[in-house]
Design an enzyme around this catalytic site. Structure first.
Site, short mmCIF file in Angstrom:
data_model
loop_
_atom_site.label_atom_id
_atom_site.label_comp_id
_atom_site.label_asym_id
_atom_site.label_seq_id
_atom_site.Cartn_x
_atom_site.Cartn_y
_atom_site.Cartn_z
N ALA A 12 -5.85 -5.13 -21.19
CA ALA A 12 -5.55 -4.41 -19.94
C ALA A 12 -5.73 -2.91 -20.12
O ALA A 12 -5.14 -2.12 -19.40
CB ALA A 12 -4.12 -4.72 -19.49
N ALA A 13 -6.57 -2.53 -21.11
CA ALA A 13 -6.67 -1.11 -21.42
C ALA A 13 -7.60 -0.35 -20.48
O ALA A 13 -7.53 0.86 -20.38
CB ALA A 13 -7.13 -0.92 -22.87
N ARG A 18 -14.27 2.76 -11.59
CA ARG A 18 -14.99 2.43 -10.37
C ARG A 18 -14.08 1.96 -9.22
O ARG A 18 -14.53 1.63 -8.14
CB ARG A 18 -16.08 1.39 -10.64
CG ARG A 18 -17.33 2.08 -11.19
CD ARG A 18 -18.52 1.16 -11.15
NE ARG A 18 -18.44 0.14 -12.19
CZ ARG A 18 -18.87 -1.11 -12.03
NH1 ARG A 18 -19.39 -1.50 -10.89
NH2 ARG A 18 -18.78 -1.97 -13.03
N LYS A 345 15.31 -7.50 10.59
CA LYS A 345 15.37 -6.96 9.23
C LYS A 345 16.78 -7.10 8.69
O LYS A 345 17.74 -6.76 9.38
CB LYS A 345 14.98 -5.48 9.24
CG LYS A 345 14.93 -4.87 7.86
CD LYS A 345 15.39 -3.42 7.82
CE LYS A 345 16.89 -3.32 7.93
NZ LYS A 345 17.38 -1.94 7.74
N ARG A 434 28.37 0.19 32.53
CA ARG A 434 27.31 0.65 33.44
C ARG A 434 27.94 1.63 34.40
O ARG A 434 29.12 1.53 34.72
CB ARG A 434 26.81 -0.48 34.33
CG ARG A 434 26.08 -1.57 33.68
CD ARG A 434 25.73 -2.59 34.77
NE ARG A 434 25.31 -3.83 34.16
CZ ARG A 434 25.48 -5.02 34.71
NH1 ARG A 434 26.09 -5.13 35.88
NH2 ARG A 434 25.07 -6.08 34.09
C1 UD1 Z 1 -17.58 -8.58 -21.67
C2 UD1 Z 1 -18.18 -9.51 -22.71
C3 UD1 Z 1 -19.36 -10.26 -22.07
C4 UD1 Z 1 -18.91 -11.00 -20.85
C5 UD1 Z 1 -18.21 -10.06 -19.87
C6 UD1 Z 1 -17.57 -10.84 -18.77
C7 UD1 Z 1 -17.85 -8.45 -24.89
C8 UD1 Z 1 -18.50 -7.67 -25.95
N1 UD1 Z 1 -18.62 -8.73 -23.85
O1 UD1 Z 1 -18.56 -7.62 -21.34
O2 UD1 Z 1 -19.93 -11.15 -23.01
O3 UD1 Z 1 -19.99 -11.63 -20.21
O4 UD1 Z 1 -17.16 -9.31 -20.53
O5 UD1 Z 1 -17.04 -9.99 -17.78
O6 UD1 Z 1 -16.70 -8.82 -25.01
N2 UD1 Z 1 -11.55 -3.61 -22.94
C9 UD1 Z 1 -10.52 -3.00 -23.60
N3 UD1 Z 1 -10.83 -2.15 -24.63
C10 UD1 Z 1 -12.09 -1.87 -24.99
C11 UD1 Z 1 -13.14 -2.51 -24.29
C12 UD1 Z 1 -12.85 -3.38 -23.27
O7 UD1 Z 1 -9.36 -3.24 -23.29
O8 UD1 Z 1 -12.27 -1.11 -25.94
C13 UD1 Z 1 -11.24 -4.54 -21.84
C14 UD1 Z 1 -11.77 -4.00 -20.52
O9 UD1 Z 1 -10.77 -3.24 -19.85
C15 UD1 Z 1 -12.07 -5.27 -19.77
C16 UD1 Z 1 -12.46 -6.25 -20.87
O10 UD1 Z 1 -11.90 -5.75 -22.05
O11 UD1 Z 1 -10.95 -5.79 -19.09
C17 UD1 Z 1 -13.97 -6.43 -21.00
O12 UD1 Z 1 -14.57 -5.20 -21.33
P1 UD1 Z 1 -15.91 -4.71 -20.64
O13 UD1 Z 1 -16.27 -3.40 -21.22
O14 UD1 Z 1 -15.81 -4.85 -19.16
O15 UD1 Z 1 -16.95 -5.78 -21.20
P2 UD1 Z 1 -18.27 -6.27 -20.53
O16 UD1 Z 1 -19.37 -5.34 -20.86
O17 UD1 Z 1 -18.02 -6.58 -19.11
#
Ligand code: UD1
Ligand code: MG
Length: 456
Positions: A12-13, A18, A345, A434
């Site tokens: 959830a980092a 966007r 309410k 009234r």
């Molecule tokens: C990732 C997968 C990809 C998959 C896709 C699905 C990897 C390398 N790739 O790609 O194969 O098809 O998700 O949506 O895992 N996050 C962190 N810390 C980080 C990086 C990411 O918490 O350092 C969290 C992001 O907030 C996100 C999730 O991990 O919730 C996925 O990261 P994101 O960078 O979106 O990976 P994708 O390129 O979408």
């Protein structure tokens, strides 16, 4: 079954730039609950799992949201977003040497429990790494699942690192993965960042595990389960998928919806058997609706809002709307009728009470069988404090009356139409407040005659 421990790590980092929001992405809501809350609920459905959430630095609100839904979860901070493997390793202290690990993304709130169960059972049947995959209509951006003739997983290739051939693969990585490895931390520590993004890819664990002689597997699910939310328009798509599922589940359990596409439910909505919901009804969080209740068109119901989570309960056989607004702290007893343009309410209405038109009932009680006439207002607020109106059983409040709280109307009393009631009314008595009426016979005819004379 197995004596191995199971850790679920929720990533959830991500800030979610966007989303163009002051709030972290995972706090945005689907059906009245944050995406993170949905994923925590999914994880909590797996008994005996230890839950860890990886958040970004300074995300205090996210921390609070974790505690709200899963007080026992461990929280870890990933200082720099160096990739999904790095994110999982932020929770390394929770990853027991001989334990299974499942990784979920907090921005993918729609996975069904059955899919997670399939993932767990693929570990039971011998996979060292197992991945939830789906057939994408448009695989752009996703990691591709490269499989051999027997369907075993060979590798996950990120879009940016894929060859032309690999880009044609439509079987994609959802991101949800599970591991049963002799030492999961050791494997994740071997992952490098020599790739197009310079990130530590969790997905590289597949090839490492295979080199160690372990099997990697794919379990599949529908694409709608793995939707990742990166923008407000994707949030709306996720909401729509969630609502479609919830309406279907409600109808299949005995609820009638005349126009299901126009009915909004919340994550915790409880609807009894034979409830009927007419078109354009919004049900916010904290609402419980009893058997046979009829909710008419264009009504807005919520048991929780920004100020209160007091709940909203509607008992058997009650009727609500059209155009009714029910707010937190409302309890409608059996067969209560709340009609058009009525707001309630923080008030309890005993069985059979009726308020059919144009009324505000705030902070009070209404006794059994009482009738609240059109245009009645409970004047609950004096500009500083909220006060209560207590209306007894069998009371009749005439139309266009104002009850100025705090005030009590005794059982069986009548309040005459148009009264402003500022002090208590005794049981079974009549209160009239009234101005006294004055009649002037023939006055109008004389007046007209006089005016016509003057003008002519
Ligand atoms: C990732 C997968 C990809 C998959 C896709 C699905 C990897 C390398 N790739 O790609 O194969 O098809 O998700 O949506 O895992 N996050 C962190 N810390 C980080 C990086 C990411 O918490 O350092 C969290 C992001 O907030 C996100 C999730 O991990 O919730 C996925 O990261 P994101 O960078 O979106 O990976 P994708 O390129 O979408
Ligand atoms: Mg992503």
């Amino acid at each position: 079954m197995t004596d191995r421990s199971l850790s679920i790590v929720i990533l959830a980092a991500g800030k979610g730039t966007r989303m163009y929001s002051r709030q972290p992405k995972v706090l945005h809501q689907i059906a009245g609950r944050s995406m993170l809350g949905h994923v925590l609920a999914l994880a909590s459905g797996i008994s005996h799992a230890k839950i860890s959430v990886v958040i970004g630095p300074g995300m205090d609100d996210v921390r609070k949201e974790v505690v709200r839904w899963s007080p026992d979860a461990s929280i870890f901070v990933q200082e720099n977003q160096a990739g999904t493997a790095d994110a999982v390793l932020a929770a390394r202290d929770q990853l027991a040497e001989r334990g299974d690990v499942i990784v979920l993304y907090a921005d993918s709130p729609l996975m069904r429990p059955q899919t997670l169960a399939k993932l767990v059972s693929s570990l039971e049947s011998g996979a060292g790494v197992s991945v939830v995959g789906f057939e994408a209509d448009d695989p752009t951006g996703y990691g591709r699942l490269l499989t051999d003739a027997s369907g075993d997983l060979i590798a996950i290739r990120e879009h940016k690192d894929a060859s032309a051939d690999e880009l044609n693969v439509r079987l994609c990585n959802s991101g949800v993965m599970a591991f049963r490895l002799p030492d999961v931390v050791a494997v994740l520590d071997r992952i490098g960042n020599d790739n197009a993004k310079g990130e530590f890819y969790l997905t590289d664990a597949v090839e490492i595990a295979r080199r160690d002689g372990l099997k990697a597997a794919v379990v599949t699910c529908e694409m709608d389960e793995v939707l990742g939310v990166n923008s407000r328009d994707q949030l709306a798509v996720a909401e729509s998928i969630w609502q479609t599922r919830a309406r279907l589940a409600a109808m299949r359990a005995g609820v009638t919806m005349i126009a299901p596409d126009t009915v909004w439910l919340s994550f915790d909505t409880v609807l009894g058997q034979d409830v009927t919901i007419e078109p354009n009804v919004f049900i916010g969080p904290g609402v419980t609706v009893g058997e046979g209740v009829w909710i008419k068109a264009n009504s807005y119901l919520e048991g929780a809002d920004r100020k209160s989570a007091a709940g909203l309960r509607i008992d058997t056989g009650a009727e609500v709307g059209p155009f009714a607004r029910l707010r937190p702290g409302t309890e409608l007893g059996a067969d209560v009728h709340i009609g058009n343009f009525v707001e309630v309410k923080n008030a309890v209405l005993a069985p059979g009470a009726k308020a059919n038109h144009l009324t505000y009932i705030g902070d009070g009680t209404v006794g059994a069988g009482a009738n609240i006439g059109a245009g009645t207002i409970f004047c609950n607020y004096d500009g500083f404090n909220k006060n209560r109106c207590e209306v007894g059983a069998g009371v009749f409040i005439g139309s266009n009356s104002a009850l100025v709280a705090p005030v009590r109307i005794g059982d069986g009393a009548y309040v005459a139409a148009g009264s402003v009631i500022t002090t208590n009314v005794e049981p079974d008595s009549l209160a009239i407040v009234r101005a006294k009426r004055e009649d002037r016979p023939e006055w109008a005819a004389k007046y007209r005659a006089m005016m016509q004379r003057r003008k002519g």
